[in-house]
Design a protein around this motif. Structure first.
Motif, short mmCIF file in Angstrom:
data_model
loop_
_atom_site.label_atom_id
_atom_site.label_comp_id
_atom_site.label_asym_id
_atom_site.label_seq_id
_atom_site.Cartn_x
_atom_site.Cartn_y
_atom_site.Cartn_z
N ALA A 61 0.86 -1.34 -0.03
CA ALA A 61 0.11 -0.16 0.10
C ALA A 61 0.85 1.15 0.11
CB ALA A 61 -1.03 -0.19 1.11
N VAL A 62 0.25 2.54 -0.11
CA VAL A 62 0.70 3.59 -0.10
C VAL A 62 -0.01 4.34 1.05
CG1 VAL A 62 1.35 6.06 -1.19
CG2 VAL A 62 1.86 3.68 -2.28
N SER A 63 0.63 5.00 2.10
CA SER A 63 -0.14 5.69 3.02
C SER A 63 0.62 7.10 3.20
CB SER A 63 0.04 4.95 4.26
OG SER A 63 -0.96 3.94 4.19
N PRO A 64 -0.23 7.88 3.51
CA PRO A 64 0.07 9.57 3.89
C PRO A 64 1.17 9.52 4.83
CG PRO A 64 -2.24 9.36 4.27
CD PRO A 64 -1.69 7.72 3.96
N VAL A 65 2.39 10.24 4.51
CA VAL A 65 3.49 10.41 5.46
C VAL A 65 3.00 11.46 6.62
CG1 VAL A 65 5.80 11.55 5.56
CG2 VAL A 65 5.12 10.05 3.75
N THR A 66 3.56 11.14 7.94
CA THR A 66 3.30 11.91 8.94
C THR A 66 4.44 12.49 9.47
OG1 THR A 66 2.99 10.25 10.43
CG2 THR A 66 0.97 10.69 9.38
N ARG A 67 4.40 13.61 10.22
CA ARG A 67 5.60 14.04 11.16
C ARG A 67 6.00 13.04 12.02
NH1 ARG A 67 7.74 19.11 11.78
NH2 ARG A 67 9.06 19.30 13.56
N ASP A 68 5.22 12.34 12.74
CA ASP A 68 5.69 11.28 13.72
C ASP A 68 6.26 10.30 13.01
OD1 ASP A 68 4.36 12.40 15.74
OD2 ASP A 68 2.59 11.37 15.79
N LEU A 69 6.20 10.02 11.96
CA LEU A 69 6.90 9.14 11.18
C LEU A 69 8.31 9.58 10.63
CD1 LEU A 69 7.11 5.87 9.96
CD2 LEU A 69 5.95 6.74 7.94
N VAL A 70 8.24 10.69 10.04
CA VAL A 70 9.40 11.33 9.37
C VAL A 70 10.53 11.63 10.53
CG1 VAL A 70 10.39 13.23 8.24
CG2 VAL A 70 8.23 12.23 7.31
N ASP A 71 9.87 11.97 11.84
CA ASP A 71 11.01 12.46 12.73
C ASP A 71 12.05 11.16 13.36
OD1 ASP A 71 12.08 14.02 15.06
OD2 ASP A 71 10.85 12.65 16.26
N PRO A 72 11.58 9.91 13.26
CA PRO A 72 12.53 8.78 13.68
C PRO A 72 13.50 8.79 12.53
CG PRO A 72 10.25 8.13 13.50
CD PRO A 72 10.16 9.51 13.74
N TRP A 73 12.91 8.77 11.32
CA TRP A 73 13.70 8.46 9.97
C TRP A 73 14.85 9.68 9.91
CZ3 TRP A 73 14.43 5.11 6.40
CH2 TRP A 73 13.47 4.17 6.19
N THR A 74 14.46 10.76 10.31
CA THR A 74 15.50 11.82 10.23
C THR A 74 16.58 11.50 11.35
OG1 THR A 74 13.76 13.44 9.83
CG2 THR A 74 15.98 14.36 10.77
N ARG A 75 16.30 10.97 12.36
CA ARG A 75 17.23 10.71 13.55
C ARG A 75 18.22 9.29 12.99
NH1 ARG A 75 14.29 9.14 17.56
NH2 ARG A 75 12.36 9.97 16.96
N LEU A 76 17.49 8.42 12.35
CA LEU A 76 18.09 7.10 11.86
C LEU A 76 19.19 7.42 10.88
CD1 LEU A 76 18.20 4.24 12.01
CD2 LEU A 76 16.56 4.01 10.15
N ILE A 77 18.69 8.53 9.83
CA ILE A 77 19.74 8.55 8.92
C ILE A 77 20.69 9.69 9.35
CG2 ILE A 77 20.08 9.56 6.56
CD1 ILE A 77 18.37 7.11 6.45
N ILE A 114 15.84 3.34 17.43
CA ILE A 114 15.13 4.19 16.23
C ILE A 114 14.37 3.28 15.32
CG2 ILE A 114 15.17 6.03 14.79
CD1 ILE A 114 17.74 6.94 16.09
N GLU A 115 14.86 2.23 14.94
CA GLU A 115 14.07 1.21 14.21
C GLU A 115 12.85 0.77 14.65
OE1 GLU A 115 14.58 -3.31 12.01
OE2 GLU A 115 16.41 -2.33 13.20
N ARG A 116 12.64 0.47 16.10
CA ARG A 116 11.54 -0.05 16.89
C ARG A 116 10.68 1.28 16.77
NH1 ARG A 116 11.47 -3.92 20.28
NH2 ARG A 116 9.96 -3.00 21.76
N GLU A 117 11.25 2.39 16.72
CA GLU A 117 10.34 3.55 16.84
C GLU A 117 9.51 3.72 15.46
OE1 GLU A 117 10.32 8.36 17.75
OE2 GLU A 117 12.02 7.25 18.14
N ILE A 118 10.34 3.46 14.58
CA ILE A 118 9.55 3.63 12.84
C ILE A 118 8.73 2.55 12.98
CG2 ILE A 118 10.20 3.17 10.52
CD1 ILE A 118 12.92 4.64 11.19
N LEU A 119 9.04 1.25 13.36
CA LEU A 119 7.99 0.23 13.30
C LEU A 119 6.84 0.51 13.92
CD1 LEU A 119 10.39 -2.95 12.64
CD2 LEU A 119 9.46 -1.33 11.08
N TYR A 120 7.02 1.04 15.35
CA TYR A 120 6.05 1.40 16.16
C TYR A 120 4.83 2.43 15.38
CZ TYR A 120 3.64 3.48 20.41
OH TYR A 120 2.70 3.92 21.14
#
Length: 300
Positions: A128-144, A160-166
């Motif tokens: 599926a494709v789902s809308p991006v949210t700030r709560d999802l982008v934030d841990p991605w930013t810290r992971l990269i 941080i991986e756990r946070e993204i999957l959460y």
């Protein structure tokens, strides 16, 4: 959210060394392209992909999904697919990050995420494709960002991986991910059949045997398999066969040998189905693909 995406883009761009860059964190990749591409076939492993710039389309079965910085793509099963970059330029390259999904981590998170009410008639689609949210982008930013301090990766990246999957479990695809992490769910039983087909795609296959493996009736298995993958089991096997044959042809294998190697007993049937799937006969398609590969290598 624009500020987070800009920070994420800048960091990912610094570490994007190639079209598909494997990072020091297992399962984390950065993708970059300076021009739109043709369709590229392959098997998408369970993963989540976040586009930071540009856009991409993916074809799975008879469905076409487009995603860009407004939406993330997620696949929860191994799926034969074809993807193409549709927005990219030298000034604004296509840029994306992807993370392989861990069933073990998802399973460990389930007690922390309340299960939604189950619909008995619900059919889980495994992509599926789902809308991006700030709560999802934030841990991605810290992971990269951890790629700038690799010594921190072993300790901080798993958290941080756990946070993204959460966050994914809390989102629109949470019910599907929950099924994948639950051992005897309908989708997990379909996954057993998918794994068998991937391993034995070149062998004769009976849907009844796959249904037994999944612990379903043949009719129920066929229905749930197609709902999950957008393909019947036989279409799924055929797509895997043709994708593998295409790789063999690019490596200079002759047409008849490639067909026999992936399970076809008739060279003419192989050529017909190959042309129907890829839009050109095997020999002509292989020549074109080798030419495109050589042209790309000349640019690098």
């Amino acid at each position: 959210m624009a500020d987070l995406l800009e920070s994420l883009r800048a960091t990912a761009l610094r570490h994007a060394a190639d079209t598909r860059t494997a990072t020091p964190l297992s399962g984390l990749f950065i993708h970059r392209a300076e021009a739109p591409s043709g369709l590229m076939s392959g098997v998408y492993e369970p993963m989540v992909c976040l586009v930071l710039q540009g856009a991409k389309e993916v074809l799975i079965g008879d469905q076409v999904l487009r995603y860009d910085p407004q939406g993330y793509f997620i696949a929860s099963l191994d799926l034969p697919a074809a993807g193409r970059i549709v927005e990219a330029s030298r000034d604004r390259p296509y840029l994306a990050v992807s993370l392989r999904l861990s069933r073990d981590v998802l399973a460990s998170l389930l007690p922390s995420v309340p299960a939604p009410p189950e619909r008995p008639d619900a059919r889980a689609q495994a992509f599926a494709v789902s809308p991006v949210t700030r709560d999802l982008v934030d841990p991605w930013t810290r992971l990269i960002a951890l790629l700038d301090t690799p010594a921190d990766l072993p300790v901080l990246a798993p958290l941080i991986e756990r946070e993204i999957l959460y966050r994914l479990l809390q989102g629109p695809q949470g019910p599907v991910l929950r099924q994948i992490a639950t051992g005897d769910s309908r989708l997990s039983r379909v996954r057993r059949a998918v794994e068998w087909i991937r391993t034995h795609f070149d062998r004769p296959m009976r849907v009844e045997d796959l249904a037994d493996l999944a612990g379903m009736s043949a009719a129920s298995f066929h229905r749930h398999f197609k709902a999950a993958t957008a393909m019947s089991p036989l279409q799924f096997q055929k797509t895997l066969r043709l994708q593998h044959a295409r790789n063999l042809l690019i490596a200079s294998r002759d047409v008849s040998r490639a067909g026999y190697a992936v399970g076809y007993e008739s060279a003419s049937q192989f050529s017909r189905e190959y042309a129907r799937h890829f839009g050109a006969p095997p020999a002509r398609d292989a020549v074109r693909l080798r030419g495109e590969t050589a042209a790309l290598e000349a640019l690098t």
